[in-house]
Design an enzyme around this catalytic site. Structure first.
Site: not given
Ligand code: UDX
Length: 459
Positions: A15, A155-156, A227, A269, A279, A339
């Site tokens: 962050v 933060e987002f 979140n 989804l 997070c 991810k």
């Molecule tokens: C998240 C929030 O999106 C962000 O707004 C916040 O500030 C920090 O936490 P982040 O954890 O970096 O961000 O990644 P994100 O894209 O949210 O993915 C989180 C997890 O969800 C990943 O493991 C991803 O693989 C999973 N995911 C995401 C799914 O399994 N399905 C989806 O449709 C989207």
């Protein structure tokens, strides 16, 4: 309000560092500080301490511009700044609550070393009322000559798109207790808004168009609730995917049609093996604990965590139904980061899956474009049991199956026809539903997805 404030960013992690470099790109003077000396030295030397698209380039330009520097310690960053953003970690306690010790430690340091009026801005994700407690603590310990105002600016940023999320925010939430704090933060962010308006629309809308101005507690809740809702969407679609597997429906079509309803929306989804990262997993548990401490039934949020923590079970079930016995088999795991777009493996769903495979007597060939070095720290190479490979093709050689666990674009480029005959068994389990089942099948593989019951045998 400070006319030309110097900004301090305390905590240069996923962050803090994008935020520090973002503000310096907007033209502000930024002093970064981190109590991990090695990390601070690395950044001062111009080396980004983690992978994030665009971060290394922005660090290079920020250091060259002279608008960003890394302080020798947190104290000097406090002494030489006007607006202090607290971006330290809030890890998880045993009971699921957020560990606020780093926040409190920084608060004490600010109180002790404030040598002028300061605006302290909490950016870390914290339990509701943390900012109020921080303010009270600093009031108690500070030098009476100076005023310390407190604000909340959650933060987002998503890993892998942190810089894009900084420069193109959906909204900028400001929890404030004074007009000067509001004006100061609107001023700090305004170059971002005018820049975005000019580029995107040519019309500079009202400065507050993207701001949500509210109180401290509401700003903290906005972050936790956002979140937690994202996590809920993911566990929701994963549960529906498990139903699709049982009845022979296609979760990708289900999600596509659901997302056409603007009340639902298409994002988050994508069914798969669940959410990881530093997070979502910890934030929804912290939010659950906050509600329970007030006697509120947080069953819905507890269920979201529980669904997420058991995603490795359907993967193992698919392997058991696709292979005659698991013991002694060997599998290629494509993807280790939680991810794509990051080398971060914290809370990665790949970890419990790989551990579950090894428990079943399966040896694993691991690949990831960015996260291998991080992953080796938690799962060192064990000859014949845990092996690492520089390419997905090499990892697949001689194996009985491929698991795609992180949807890196690189895996779309692999020529499956070329690797089919190098494997002992052409089985591909697409844990992120990233491939087209027909293409996989045409390459001579059995395709298994999540909520996509195509158990086709090779033609
Ligand atoms: C998240 C929030 O999106 C962000 O707004 C916040 O500030 C920090 O936490 P982040 O954890 O970096 O961000 O990644 P994100 O894209 O949210 O993915 C989180 C997890 O969800 C990943 O493991 C991803 O693989 C999973 N995911 C995401 C799914 O399994 N399905 C989806 O449709 C989207």
């Amino acid at each position: 309000m400070f006319e030309n404030p110097t900004i301090a960013i305390l905590g240069l992690g996923h962050v803090g560092l994008p935020t520090a470099l973002g503000f310096s790109e907007l033209g502000w003077r930024v002093i970064g500080a981190d109590d991990l000396r090695e990390k601070a030295n690395q950044i001062r030397a111009g080396v980004a301490p983690f992978y994030e698209p665009g971060l290394q380039d922005l660090l290079n330009s920020a250091l060259r511009s002279g608008r960003f520097e890394v302080a020798l310690n947190v104290q000097s960053a406090i002494e030489n700044s006007d607006v202090i953003f607290v971006c330290v970690g809030t890890p998880q306690n045993e009971d699921g609550s957020a560990d606020l010790s780093q926040i409190e430690a920084v608060g004490r340091l600010i109180a002790e070393h404030a040598n002028s009026n300061k605006l302290v801005v909490e950016k870390s994700t914290t339990s509701v009322s943390t900012a109020k407690r921080l303010k009270d603590m600093m009031e108690k310990h500070k030098n009476l000559n100076w005023n310390i105002d407190v604000a909340v600016n959650p933060e987002f940023l998503r890993e892998g798109t942190g810089l894009k999320d900084f420069f193109e925010p959906d909204r900028i939430v400001l929890g404030i207790e004074s007009d000067s704090a509001r004006d100061q933060l609107v001023t700090i962010y305004s170059p971002l808004l005018s820049k975005m308006d000019n580029e995107n629309t040519g019309v500079v809308t009202h400065r507050n168009a993207k701001f949500v101005i509210t109180d401290l507690n509401t700003a903290e809740i906005i972050k936790h609730a956002s979140n937690s809702f994202l996590a809920t969407k993911i566990s929701f679609i994963n549960t529906v995917a498990d139903i699709c597997d049982k009845v022979g429906a296609d979760i990708v079509k289900v999600a596509e049609a659901m997302g056409m309803d603007p009340r639902i929306g298409p994002s988050f989804l994508n069914a798969g093996i669940g959410f990881g990262g530093y997070c979502l997993p910890k934030d929804i548990k912290a939010f659950s604990k906050i509600g329970e401490d007030f006697g509120i039934d947080m069953g819905i949020f507890r269920a979201v965590s529980s669904v997420n923590e058991n995603r490795f079970i359907p993967v193992l079930d698919k392997l058991k139904s696709s292979l005659s016995g698991l013991n002694g088999k060997c599998g290629a795991i494509w993807g280790l980061a939680f991810k794509p777009g990051t080398d971060d493996i914290r809370e990665s769903p790949c970890v419990p899956i790989i551990k579950g495979l090894i428990d079943q007597g399966i040896s694993v060939h691991l690949h990831d474009p960015e996260a291998i070095n991080q992953f080796k720290k938690v799962m060192p190479r064990k000859p014949g049991l845990v092996e690492y490979f520089d390419s997905p093709e090499q990892a697949a050689k001689g194996t009985d199956f491929i698991l795609i666990t992180t949807e890196w674009q690189q895996y779309l480029q692999v020529n499956l026809s070329n690797i089919r005959d190098t494997m002992s068994n052409p089985l591909l389990i697409d844990c992120r539903n990233m491939l087209n089942p027909t293409h996989v099948r045409d390459a001579g593989f059995q395709y298994v997805g999540i909520g996509r019951p195509f158990l086709d045998k090779p033609q």
